[in-house]
Design an enzyme around this catalytic site. Structure first.
Site, mmCIF file in Angstrom:
data_model
loop_
_atom_site.group_PDB
_atom_site.id
_atom_site.type_symbol
_atom_site.label_atom_id
_atom_site.label_comp_id
_atom_site.label_asym_id
_atom_site.label_seq_id
_atom_site.Cartn_x
_atom_site.Cartn_y
_atom_site.Cartn_z
ATOM 1 N N ASP A 1 0.828 -1.201 0.000
ATOM 2 C CA ASP A 1 0.000 0.000 0.000
ATOM 3 C C ASP A 1 0.866 1.256 0.000
ATOM 4 O OD1 ASP A 1 -2.287 1.492 0.035
ATOM 5 O OD2 ASP A 1 -2.724 1.187 2.153
ATOM 6 N N HIS B 1 3.400 3.355 -8.993
ATOM 7 C CA HIS B 1 3.340 1.934 -9.342
ATOM 8 C C HIS B 1 4.658 1.476 -9.957
ATOM 9 C CE1 HIS B 1 -0.803 2.036 -8.277
ATOM 10 N NE2 HIS B 1 -1.220 2.685 -9.356
ATOM 11 N N THR C 1 -9.958 -7.320 -6.517
ATOM 12 C CA THR C 1 -11.171 -7.264 -7.337
ATOM 13 C C THR C 1 -11.787 -5.873 -7.284
ATOM 14 O OG1 THR C 1 -12.389 -8.172 -5.441
ATOM 15 C CG2 THR C 1 -11.694 -9.724 -7.150
ATOM 16 N N ASN D 1 -10.014 -3.116 -7.242
ATOM 17 C CA ASN D 1 -9.168 -2.184 -7.990
ATOM 18 C C ASN D 1 -9.655 -1.941 -9.418
ATOM 19 O OD1 ASN D 1 -6.048 -3.252 -6.424
ATOM 20 N ND2 ASN D 1 -7.444 -1.605 -5.864
ATOM 21 N N SER E 1 -8.811 -5.176 3.748
ATOM 22 C CA SER E 1 -9.020 -4.973 2.312
ATOM 23 C C SER E 1 -9.303 -6.262 1.549
ATOM 24 C CB SER E 1 -7.810 -4.242 1.690
ATOM 25 O OG SER E 1 -7.698 -2.939 2.225
#
Length: 259
Positions: free
Chosen positions: A32, A49, A78, A80, A205
């Site tokens: 994260d 990223h 899922t 995202n 999450s």
């Protein structure tokens, strides 16, 4: 002796070091903070990223050297899919590049690679093929098992396991935790001992909900792109300082009225 030496030492053949006493068998990381890392530098989220790649490889090497047998990384949930399409497309391309770039190194290190999820039809076919190729390439390796959770949701896994049980005709009275777990993806995966969630956020999450039931959690404030081997080893050290009771008491605590 240094903390790195105390946690575990690397062997000479790339198959993982000997686990020292108190070293978790299975460590999972919720990676994260990429977006916040980029925002603090006035960069686009995609830069965060991209910067995360170095942290991923550093943590894989650190875990292997410390004798961790199972390492799971939460790469894409899922949920995202709700992100802007431009960011999702970038992530798909980035992950494919990273997989193809590092596949030879992972195989040379004796690491067995798995991908948890990858069921949504929106996952690009070339990327899914690269995942399958890497799993086949490394499938016989006997070093650390690296599981990348991609297009993964813990609730979805539990629902699919329930459907599998129903389809197999198992009577309700015959369902146990063990039989249920046997219908989860990669049922040989051991329960998670330690979850590391970077950036200081404290949420599950929807990550490997069944497997993290009794995991210890550590929430280092460092953002994932800045996370390196010393941070990982510090989390292992924190884990080693804890008493894991699994709802009971340790032998030396018998007679202690505290819960």
């Amino acid at each position: 002796m240094s903390r790195r030496q105390a946690v575990g030492a690397s062997d000479a053949h790339g198959s993982g070091g000997e686990r020292s006493r108190g070293t978790p068998r299975h460590v999972a990381c919720v990676m994260d903070g990429n977006g916040r890392w980029a925002a603090r530098r006035s960069l686009p989220r995609t830069s965060g990223h991209r910067a995360a790649e170095t942290a991923v490889i550093d943590v894989i090497e650190a875990a292997r050297s410390a004798g961790i047998g199972w390492l799971s990384l939460y790469a894409f949930s899922t949920e995202n899919w709700r992100r802007p399409s431009t960011e999702v497309d970038f992530l798909m391309q980035l992950v494919r590049r990273v997989v193809r770039k590092h596949a030879p190194l992972l195989h040379a290190r004796g690491i067995r690679c798995r991908f948890l999820g990858v069921t949504d039809p929106r996952v690009p076919v070339p990327l899914a093929r690269d995942f399958a190729d890497l799993m086949m390439l490394t499938g016989r390796n006997r070093g650390m098992t690296l599981t990348v959770a991609f297009d993964h949701g813990g609730r979805g896994d539990i629902v699919e396991a329930a459907r599998s049980l129903i389809r197999s005709g198992v009577p309700a009275e015959a369902v146990s935790e063990q039989s249920f777990a046997a219908h989860l993806p990669f049922p040989d995966t051991p329960d998670v001992d330690l979850v590391i969630r970077t950036s200081g956020e404290q949420r599950i999450s929807n990550f490997m909900l069944w497997q993290v039931a009794y995991a210890e959690w550590v929430f280092p404030p460092v953002l994932w792109p800045d996370f390196r081997a010393p941070h990982f080893l510090e989390c292992l050290h924190t884990y080693q300082q804890r008493d894991r009771r699994f709802g009971g008491v340790l032998p030396h605590q018998n007679g202690d009225p505290r819960p």
